[in-house]
Structures are given as C-alpha cells and as structure tokens.
Enzyme design. Structure first.
Site, short mmCIF file in Angstrom:
data_model
loop_
_atom_site.label_atom_id
_atom_site.label_comp_id
_atom_site.label_asym_id
_atom_site.label_seq_id
_atom_site.Cartn_x
_atom_site.Cartn_y
_atom_site.Cartn_z
N SER A 101 0.82 -1.20 0.00
CA SER A 101 0.00 0.00 0.00
C SER A 101 0.87 1.27 0.00
CB SER A 101 -0.96 -0.09 1.20
OG SER A 101 -1.92 0.91 1.14
N ASP A 151 -10.32 -3.91 -5.05
CA ASP A 151 -9.63 -3.06 -4.08
C ASP A 151 -10.19 -1.64 -4.19
OD1 ASP A 151 -7.81 -1.42 -2.71
OD2 ASP A 151 -6.12 -2.74 -3.15
N HIS A 182 -8.45 -4.57 -0.34
CA HIS A 182 -7.13 -3.99 -0.14
C HIS A 182 -6.25 -4.87 0.75
CE1 HIS A 182 -4.38 -0.69 -0.48
NE2 HIS A 182 -4.33 -0.48 0.81
C1 MLT Z 1 -1.52 5.93 -0.05
O1 MLT Z 1 -1.92 6.92 0.53
O2 MLT Z 1 -0.33 5.69 -0.26
C2 MLT Z 1 -2.56 5.02 -0.56
O3 MLT Z 1 -3.80 5.63 -0.55
C3 MLT Z 1 -2.64 3.74 0.15
C4 MLT Z 1 -2.82 3.95 1.63
O4 MLT Z 1 -3.94 4.10 2.11
O5 MLT Z 1 -1.82 3.93 2.31
#
Ligand code: MLT
Length: 200
Positions: A101, A151, A182
């Site tokens: 992520s 996701d 996710h």
């Molecule tokens: C991010 O902010 O990098 C993406 O949205 C994934 C997350 O929630 O960390």
C-alpha cells in the site's frame, strides 16, 4: 530514519520492507520470512505521522498525494539506502523492495525517480505514485504486483496503468490478482514467493 536491520546469509539479497499506512517497521517481518528467510532485512518506518498513523509521504486526502512531499521523501529514502549500505556493509545493488500500500507507493516512486535504484520489487496493492515524470530505463527489472479486483483504494484500472507505465520503461512485470479488496493475503504472499524464487 527509524529502521531495523537484520543480517542474512552471505550473498543473499537485502529485502527493503516498506509498511502500509498506520504500520511500523515490524509489520512486514513475517512476509519477509515467508518470501526469503535467509535474506537480509532492512525495514524502515515512515517519517510522516498522519493522526498517529505512520506513512512514507503526505497525502492531501485518500488517494491524492502531496507530490512535493512525495518527491522529497523519495529522495530521503534514496539517501537513506546509500547510508545503510555503508553502515551495514551490504551490496547496494542487491536491494529488493517489498512494500504494501503506502509502502508499495514509495517503492514505486523510487523506481519512477532513480535508475537502478532496486534490483527488483514486490508491490502489494500499489498505485501510480506520480504522473508527471519521464521514467528512467528499467532494463528488464523484475517486478511483482499483487492487486485486488475489488480493491477500493488501489483500483484495478490504476494498477493496470501502473503496470503499463513500468513495462513502458522496460520493466518485466508479473501481475497477480485476488479478490479480497485492499487486504494483503497469505496466498498473494505465496505467489510473490514463487515469483521471487524463480528469479533470485
Ligand atoms: C496511499 O496513501 O499511499 C494510498 O492511498 C494507500 C494507503 O492508504 O496507504
């Protein structure tokens, strides 16, 4: 940068672990163990604190990144890797990122900004980190992407866009789809392990 380093077997790669939003440098240790228990591990904690949740760069809102901060934090991580290779005496050219992520997004940003910055990357649920760059030559760099057909954060269209950007720069991308949103699942990790074992 707050981090932990664990020395692996001689000649094995260094897995650079990059956690998701709200995680810590401990989070992905079991994943590293599953992928390659003999590798060295360099696990970093994101420097940004978003209401108590560590991240690797700021965002303006869900899915919308603060690009100025992203560029700054990417350079900071790049410099940290140079420092860590000297400090812990590992081969700087032998670093494979494993990110989930937000961690996958900063790993993607390293690849978007710097040529030969990594020897490979495992990106779990990544997004396109930034769209305004000419990408460096990735010269058949092996990349594994684990993604979710449903996701809600890293949408399938965006994952496909990332894949084609990386391939356009010359990377060799292996895609694996699951349908658990996710979530980072065990079967996704075992697919990553199969991919890793076939290459390294
Ligand atoms: C991010 O902010 O990098 C993406 O949205 C994934 C997350 O929630 O960390």
């Amino acid at each position: 940068m707050k981090h932990l380093f664990r020395q692996g077997e001689a000649g094995k790669p260094v897995l650079l672990l990059l956690h998701g939003t709200g995680g810590t440098e401990e989070d992905l240790l079991p994943i590293a163990e599953m992928i390659d228990g003999e590798a060295s591990v360099l696990s970093v904690k994101g420097q940004i604190n978003e209401q108590g949740m560590p991240r690797f760069f700021k965002r303006l809102r869900e899915g919308v990144f603060d690009e100025e901060d992203l560029v700054y934090r990417t350079e900071e991580l790049f410099n940290f890797l140079e420092w860590a290779a000297l400090e812990y005496d590992f081969n700087r050219k032998h670093v494979i990122a494993v990110g989930y992520s937000n961690g996958a997004n900063i790993a993607g940003s390293l690849l978007f900004h710097y040529e030969e910055v990594l020897k490979g990357a495992v990106l779990f649920h990544p997004m396109v980190p930034i769209r305004s760059l000419n990408l460096p030559n990735m010269n058949r760099l092996p990349i594994f992407i684990g993604a979710g057909t449903n996701d809600p954060i890293c949408k399938p269209e965006e994952t496909k866009e990332l894949k084609s950007l990386l391939e356009g720069a010359g990377a060799k991308v292996n895609m694996h789809w699951e349908s658990y949103g996710h979530r980072l699942t065990e079967s996704e990790v075992s697919e990553a392990k199969k991919w890793y074992t076939s290459i390294y």
